[in-house]
Design a protein around this motif. Structure first.
Motif, PDB file in Angstrom:
ATOM      1  N   ASN A 143       0.811  -1.352  -0.062  1.00  0.00           N
ATOM      2  CA  ASN A 143      -0.162   0.143   0.038  1.00  0.00           C
ATOM      3  C   ASN A 143       0.859   1.185  -0.084  1.00  0.00           C
ATOM      4  OD1 ASN A 143      -1.870   1.708   0.107  1.00  0.00           O
ATOM      5  ND2 ASN A 143      -2.905   0.964   1.989  1.00  0.00           N
ATOM      6  N   VAL A 144       1.208   1.547  -1.036  1.00  0.00           N
ATOM      7  CA  VAL A 144       2.220   2.966  -1.315  1.00  0.00           C
ATOM      8  C   VAL A 144       1.391   4.190  -0.762  1.00  0.00           C
ATOM      9  CG1 VAL A 144       3.569   4.048  -3.118  1.00  0.00           C
ATOM     10  CG2 VAL A 144       3.389   1.919  -3.407  1.00  0.00           C
ATOM     11  N   ALA A 145       0.216   4.159  -0.801  1.00  0.00           N
ATOM     12  CA  ALA A 145      -0.520   5.368  -0.320  1.00  0.00           C
ATOM     13  C   ALA A 145      -0.437   5.773   1.046  1.00  0.00           C
ATOM     14  CB  ALA A 145      -2.015   5.392  -0.753  1.00  0.00           C
ATOM     15  N   ARG A 146       0.096   4.841   1.760  1.00  0.00           N
ATOM     16  CA  ARG A 146      -0.012   5.084   3.155  1.00  0.00           C
ATOM     17  C   ARG A 146       1.752   5.401   3.723  1.00  0.00           C
ATOM     18  NH1 ARG A 146      -1.789  -0.125   6.503  1.00  0.00           N
ATOM     19  NH2 ARG A 146      -1.599   1.262   8.313  1.00  0.00           N
ATOM     20  N   MET A 147       2.364   5.650   2.496  1.00  0.00           N
ATOM     21  CA  MET A 147       3.905   6.240   2.766  1.00  0.00           C
ATOM     22  C   MET A 147       3.899   7.673   3.646  1.00  0.00           C
ATOM     23  SD  MET A 147       5.882   4.001   2.179  1.00  0.00           S
ATOM     24  CE  MET A 147       7.511   4.873   2.055  1.00  0.00           C
ATOM     25  N   PRO A 148       4.606   7.955   4.227  1.00  0.00           N
ATOM     26  CA  PRO A 148       4.842   9.602   4.675  1.00  0.00           C
ATOM     27  C   PRO A 148       4.426  10.472   3.612  1.00  0.00           C
ATOM     28  CG  PRO A 148       6.383   8.356   5.587  1.00  0.00           C
ATOM     29  CD  PRO A 148       5.965   7.361   4.468  1.00  0.00           C
ATOM     30  N   GLN A 149       4.824  10.320   2.258  1.00  0.00           N
ATOM     31  CA  GLN A 149       4.637  11.071   1.550  1.00  0.00           C
ATOM     32  C   GLN A 149       4.135  10.470   0.309  1.00  0.00           C
ATOM     33  OE1 GLN A 149       5.166  14.508   1.069  1.00  0.00           O
ATOM     34  NE2 GLN A 149       6.632  14.759   3.070  1.00  0.00           N
ATOM     35  N   SER A 150       2.967  10.546  -0.084  1.00  0.00           N
ATOM     36  CA  SER A 150       2.430  10.078  -1.451  1.00  0.00           C
ATOM     37  C   SER A 150       1.449  10.864  -2.299  1.00  0.00           C
ATOM     38  CB  SER A 150       1.342   8.815  -0.788  1.00  0.00           C
ATOM     39  OG  SER A 150       0.363   9.422  -0.146  1.00  0.00           O
ATOM     40  N   VAL A 151       1.301  10.246  -3.477  1.00  0.00           N
ATOM     41  CA  VAL A 151       0.385  10.961  -4.360  1.00  0.00           C
ATOM     42  C   VAL A 151      -0.204   9.724  -5.365  1.00  0.00           C
ATOM     43  CG1 VAL A 151       2.215  11.376  -5.895  1.00  0.00           C
ATOM     44  CG2 VAL A 151       0.184  12.928  -6.064  1.00  0.00           C
ATOM     45  N   ARG A 152      -1.210  10.033  -5.775  1.00  0.00           N
ATOM     46  CA  ARG A 152      -1.974   9.150  -6.847  1.00  0.00           C
ATOM     47  C   ARG A 152      -2.474   9.617  -8.102  1.00  0.00           C
ATOM     48  NH1 ARG A 152      -6.577   5.273  -4.422  1.00  0.00           N
ATOM     49  NH2 ARG A 152      -4.704   4.298  -3.671  1.00  0.00           N
ATOM     50  N   HIS A 153      -2.031   9.075  -9.171  1.00  0.00           N
ATOM     51  CA  HIS A 153      -2.208   9.488 -10.526  1.00  0.00           C
ATOM     52  C   HIS A 153      -3.122   8.668 -11.300  1.00  0.00           C
ATOM     53  CE1 HIS A 153       1.918  11.598 -10.238  1.00  0.00           C
ATOM     54  NE2 HIS A 153       1.063  12.579  -9.718  1.00  0.00           N
ATOM     55  N   GLN A 154      -3.756   9.196 -12.276  1.00  0.00           N
ATOM     56  CA  GLN A 154      -4.401   8.190 -13.181  1.00  0.00           C
ATOM     57  C   GLN A 154      -3.932   8.680 -14.596  1.00  0.00           C
ATOM     58  OE1 GLN A 154      -8.733   8.058 -12.669  1.00  0.00           O
ATOM     59  NE2 GLN A 154      -8.603   7.108 -10.607  1.00  0.00           N
ATOM     60  N   THR A 155      -3.993   7.500 -15.505  1.00  0.00           N
ATOM     61  CA  THR A 155      -3.417   7.809 -16.845  1.00  0.00           C
ATOM     62  C   THR A 155      -3.896   6.842 -17.743  1.00  0.00           C
ATOM     63  OG1 THR A 155      -1.306   8.048 -18.295  1.00  0.00           O
ATOM     64  CG2 THR A 155      -1.371   6.410 -16.431  1.00  0.00           C
ATOM     65  N   GLY A 156      -4.209   7.205 -19.114  1.00  0.00           N
ATOM     66  CA  GLY A 156      -4.530   6.542 -20.039  1.00  0.00           C
ATOM     67  C   GLY A 156      -3.472   5.197 -20.360  1.00  0.00           C
ATOM     68  N   GLN A 157      -2.359   5.496 -20.008  1.00  0.00           N
ATOM     69  CA  GLN A 157      -1.168   4.383 -20.453  1.00  0.00           C
ATOM     70  C   GLN A 157      -1.577   3.195 -19.556  1.00  0.00           C
ATOM     71  OE1 GLN A 157       2.558   5.987 -19.619  1.00  0.00           O
ATOM     72  NE2 GLN A 157       2.407   7.352 -21.552  1.00  0.00           N
ATOM     73  N   ASP A 158      -1.089   2.104 -20.413  1.00  0.00           N
ATOM     74  CA  ASP A 158      -1.197   0.858 -19.534  1.00  0.00           C
ATOM     75  C   ASP A 158      -0.200   0.794 -18.603  1.00  0.00           C
ATOM     76  OD1 ASP A 158       1.501  -0.597 -20.548  1.00  0.00           O
ATOM     77  OD2 ASP A 158       0.478   0.028 -22.265  1.00  0.00           O
ATOM     78  N   PRO A 159      -0.128  -0.195 -17.491  1.00  0.00           N
ATOM     79  CA  PRO A 159       0.342  -0.075 -16.156  1.00  0.00           C
ATOM     80  C   PRO A 159       2.271  -0.273 -16.569  1.00  0.00           C
ATOM     81  CG  PRO A 159      -1.280  -1.590 -15.836  1.00  0.00           C
ATOM     82  CD  PRO A 159      -1.150  -0.997 -17.043  1.00  0.00           C
ATOM     83  N   ALA A 160       2.307  -1.067 -17.576  1.00  0.00           N
ATOM     84  CA  ALA A 160       3.552  -1.461 -17.909  1.00  0.00           C
ATOM     85  C   ALA A 160       4.387  -0.110 -18.612  1.00  0.00           C
ATOM     86  CB  ALA A 160       4.022  -2.420 -18.994  1.00  0.00           C
ATOM     87  N   ALA A 161       3.917   0.832 -19.322  1.00  0.00           N
ATOM     88  CA  ALA A 161       4.267   1.850 -20.020  1.00  0.00           C
ATOM     89  C   ALA A 161       4.263   2.860 -18.856  1.00  0.00           C
ATOM     90  CB  ALA A 161       3.233   2.464 -20.880  1.00  0.00           C
ATOM     91  N   ALA A 162       3.367   3.076 -18.007  1.00  0.00           N
ATOM     92  CA  ALA A 162       3.661   3.981 -16.828  1.00  0.00           C
ATOM     93  C   ALA A 162       4.699   3.764 -15.944  1.00  0.00           C
ATOM     94  CB  ALA A 162       2.383   3.946 -16.007  1.00  0.00           C
ATOM     95  N   LEU A 163       4.978   2.452 -15.811  1.00  0.00           N
ATOM     96  CA  LEU A 163       6.119   2.135 -14.924  1.00  0.00           C
ATOM     97  C   LEU A 163       7.473   2.576 -15.798  1.00  0.00           C
ATOM     98  CD1 LEU A 163       5.249  -1.114 -13.064  1.00  0.00           C
ATOM     99  CD2 LEU A 163       5.541   1.011 -12.024  1.00  0.00           C
ATOM    100  N   ALA A 164       7.386   2.220 -16.912  1.00  0.00           N
ATOM    101  CA  ALA A 164       8.595   2.532 -17.848  1.00  0.00           C
ATOM    102  C   ALA A 164       8.810   3.986 -17.780  1.00  0.00           C
ATOM    103  CB  ALA A 164       8.485   2.132 -19.246  1.00  0.00           C
ATOM    104  N   ALA A 165       7.692   4.776 -17.767  1.00  0.00           N
ATOM    105  CA  ALA A 165       8.262   6.266 -17.837  1.00  0.00           C
ATOM    106  C   ALA A 165       8.563   6.601 -16.400  1.00  0.00           C
ATOM    107  CB  ALA A 165       6.573   6.886 -18.208  1.00  0.00           C
ATOM    108  N   ALA A 166       8.009   6.141 -15.447  1.00  0.00           N
ATOM    109  CA  ALA A 166       8.510   6.664 -14.152  1.00  0.00           C
ATOM    110  C   ALA A 166       9.900   6.172 -13.887  1.00  0.00           C
ATOM    111  CB  ALA A 166       7.659   5.963 -12.963  1.00  0.00           C
ATOM    112  N   THR A 167      10.226   4.986 -14.252  1.00  0.00           N
ATOM    113  CA  THR A 167      11.626   4.408 -14.172  1.00  0.00           C
ATOM    114  C   THR A 167      12.620   5.495 -15.010  1.00  0.00           C
ATOM    115  OG1 THR A 167      10.710   2.042 -14.137  1.00  0.00           O
ATOM    116  CG2 THR A 167      13.067   2.575 -14.687  1.00  0.00           C
ATOM    117  N   ALA A 168      12.165   5.673 -16.302  1.00  0.00           N
ATOM    118  CA  ALA A 168      13.193   6.464 -17.084  1.00  0.00           C
ATOM    119  C   ALA A 168      13.295   8.154 -16.180  1.00  0.00           C
ATOM    120  CB  ALA A 168      12.516   6.915 -18.349  1.00  0.00           C
ATOM    121  N   VAL A 169      12.425   8.562 -15.382  1.00  0.00           N
ATOM    122  CA  VAL A 169      12.562   9.630 -14.876  1.00  0.00           C
ATOM    123  C   VAL A 169      13.474   9.414 -13.594  1.00  0.00           C
ATOM    124  CG1 VAL A 169      11.570  11.351 -13.254  1.00  0.00           C
ATOM    125  CG2 VAL A 169      10.395  10.519 -15.308  1.00  0.00           C
ATOM    126  N   LEU A 170      13.409   8.291 -12.787  1.00  0.00           N
ATOM    127  CA  LEU A 170      14.255   8.010 -11.798  1.00  0.00           C
ATOM    128  C   LEU A 170      15.678   7.632 -12.162  1.00  0.00           C
ATOM    129  CD1 LEU A 170      11.724   5.557  -9.683  1.00  0.00           C
ATOM    130  CD2 LEU A 170      12.519   8.111  -9.315  1.00  0.00           C
TER     131      LEU A 170
END
Length: 540
Positions: A143-170
């Protein structure tokens, strides 16, 4: 649509930190300790951080007398003056080694215990820090939403593409990454552990460098009258304190000559009589037969010759006496260093021993007054410069006791075998004489020279100690200014068919703050990477 939340859950944080904690020791069976058990218990107590801090405090307290009292290895003349000023207290302080604190057995015991304590504490901790610096980030919590800092987004991309985008940023932000099924975790700030590792190793290296200086270094003192010289040998040194592994053959073979010594004093105003400058002009040769070089030795400007530092630590006057014995033979004609007993007027005390006089050995004890004045029938010095030099002596004859018994100090006269001569003490100016009764001889005060006291120090651990100190400071800076922080991203299909992306963050060490802004910035970059959508929602 975006939902954000911020709340602290101790259980969740403890779960995230659990991976970095060492495994708990298995419970011990009850029963009495044996010898091995007591040894293990004693070692655990010695190597605890609490014991290390206590020993460090004791070492600091034990160093205080070395700063308050004169030390034999640094300024033996000041120690001699302390004996004169405090004849009852000084012998007791000497029994406790308080005039030679840093070579005292009790000081060495505290130092060795501190070294063992730190070694036993630092080495295992170093291993744990090194392992922590190489570790991958922990898996993302369910449950990531219970972390001290958290935010929830919604996107039209599929989960794999969303994770790939976040991985590229990190990855672009230089985070260390770990991926799994539907999640990615990242961590940054491993150099903080490198700073901790560097600090602990440097602290141990600093103690080792100090120990190196104590084992392979040495300290010595030499009082040098103007116009005389000495070679750096054990027999030519007045005081010699070698390291545990130093022999007489390890001394550097340099020679030093004191050509002249000049001292200047303030002559008017409230600071009248205070020193303004000291300058000892030296000639030195680093090796036998080498060309002599000149050097002006001043306070805090030591001479560095062959790795040895020579400091100017004191000065005084050496009246020159000429003694003719009862047979008419000149048996003594040389300067005698007198030790200052007053800093204001530099009144100095000393003795003259003439063992070659005949028919009786002669001895004299008295004072030298650089600027003598009559103050109510008492002669005293009112200025440290030699404006009106006078010397006043008490004369003795008999047996000086130098041919038998324990060694005598050159600054003290043993009057047990001597008879005081009935000579009225009177101040002598340069060139004046006193005739001893009973045909014992004549003493003439021919003038004076100045002397300088030199401290000779060889410490091979100074450079390693400096390097270790700078490395420890660098480690502290890394530890203070770099913070460990973790980012977690989970992506999964939402009920409306859109992908839900939960982003959580955790700063393991953030005393100065700043992670809130960094988390918000990263969350914004994630959102920009999701096909340019704009986050919505609020942060609690």
């Amino acid at each position: 649509m975006t939902e954000t939340s911020r709340m602290t859950e101790p259980d969740e944080v403890a779960l995230l930190e659990q991976e970095d904690q060492p495994p708990a020791a298995p419970p011990r069976a009850s029963g009495a300790f044996g010898a091995v058990g007591w040894l293990r218990w004693g070692w655990r107590q010695l190597t605890s951080m609490r014991t290390a801090l206590i020993l460090l405090f004791l070492l600091a307290v034990a160093s205080v007398p070395g700063s308050l009292l004169p030390q034999q290895g640094i300024d033996p003349a000041a120690v001699q003056q302390y004996y004169v000023s405090h004849p009852g207290l000084a012998p007791w302080l000497a029994r406790l080694s308080l005039f030679n604190v840093f070579a005292a057995p009790w000081f060495a015991a505290i130092y060795l215990l501190l070294f063992l304590s730190l070694a036993g504490c630092v080495v295992p901790r170093t291993y744990r820090l090194a392992r922590s610096a190489r570790a991958l980030p922990p898996p993302a919590p369910r449950n990531v939403a219970r972390m001290p800092q958290s935010v929830r987004h919604q996107t039209g991309q599929d989960p794999a593409a969303a994770l790939a985008a976040a991985t590229a940023v990190l990855r672009r932000r230089k985070f260390r990454l770990r991926t799994g099924d539907g999640w990615v975790s990242a961590e940054k700030g491993y150099r903080r552990e490198l700073g901790n590792l560097l600090f602990h190793l440097s602290l141990l290296g600093l103690l080792a460098a100090v120990a190196m200086g104590g084992l392979f270094g040495y300290k010595a003192n030499r009082l040098l009258v103007s116009g005389t010289s000495f070679a750096n040998t054990v027999t030519a040194l007045d005081v010699f304190h070698p390291g545990r592994l130093v022999s007489s053959s390890d001394l550097q073979p340099f020679t030093i000559t004191l050509n002249r010594f000049q001292a200047s004093y303030v002559r008017s105003g409230q600071l009248r009589g205070q020193p303004s400058s000291f300058n000892a002009n030296l000639s030195y040769s680093a090796q036998p037969g080498a060309r002599a070089q000149q050097y002006d030795l001043r306070v805090n400007h030591p001479l560095n010759v062959d790795g040895v530092k020579v400091y100017l630590i004191g000065h005084g006057y050496a009246p020159v006496f000429k003694v003719t014995d009862g047979t008419g033979k000149v048996v003594f004609d040389q300067p005698v260093p007198f030790i200052a007993v007053s800093t204001s007027g530099l009144t100095s005390e000393g003795v003259v021993k003439v063992p070659d006089a005949r028919p009786d050995q002669l001895g004299f004890a008295g004072v030298f007054l650089p600027t003598a004045v009559d103050a109510g029938g008492t002669l005293e010095s009112v200025f440290p410069a030699p404006l009106n030099p006078r010397v006043s002596l008490i004369s003795y004859k008999g047996n000086l006791g130098m041919n038998s018994g324990p060694s005598q100090s050159v600054y003290q006269l043993n009057t047990a075998g001597l008879t005081e001569l009935p000579v009225p003490p009177r101040p002598l100016a340069p060139g004046q004489s006193i005739k001893l009764p009973g045909g014992a001889g004549t003493l003439t005060f021919t003038g004076y020279r100045q002397w300088a006291s030199l401290a000779i120090t060889y410490d091979p651990g100074q450079v390693p100690a400096l390097i270790a100190g700078l490395a420890a400071l660098a480690g502290l800076l890394l530890s203070f200014f770099i913070r460990r922080r973790r980012m977690f991203v989970r992506a999964y299909p939402g009920p409306d068919g859109r992908t839900v992306v939960d982003v959580g963050g955790l700063a393991r060490s953030d005393p100065a703050g700043g992670f809130d802004e960094e988390f918000a910035r990263l969350a914004g970059e994630f959102q920009a990477a999701y096909a340019g959508e704009t986050p919505e929602g609020k942060t609690d």
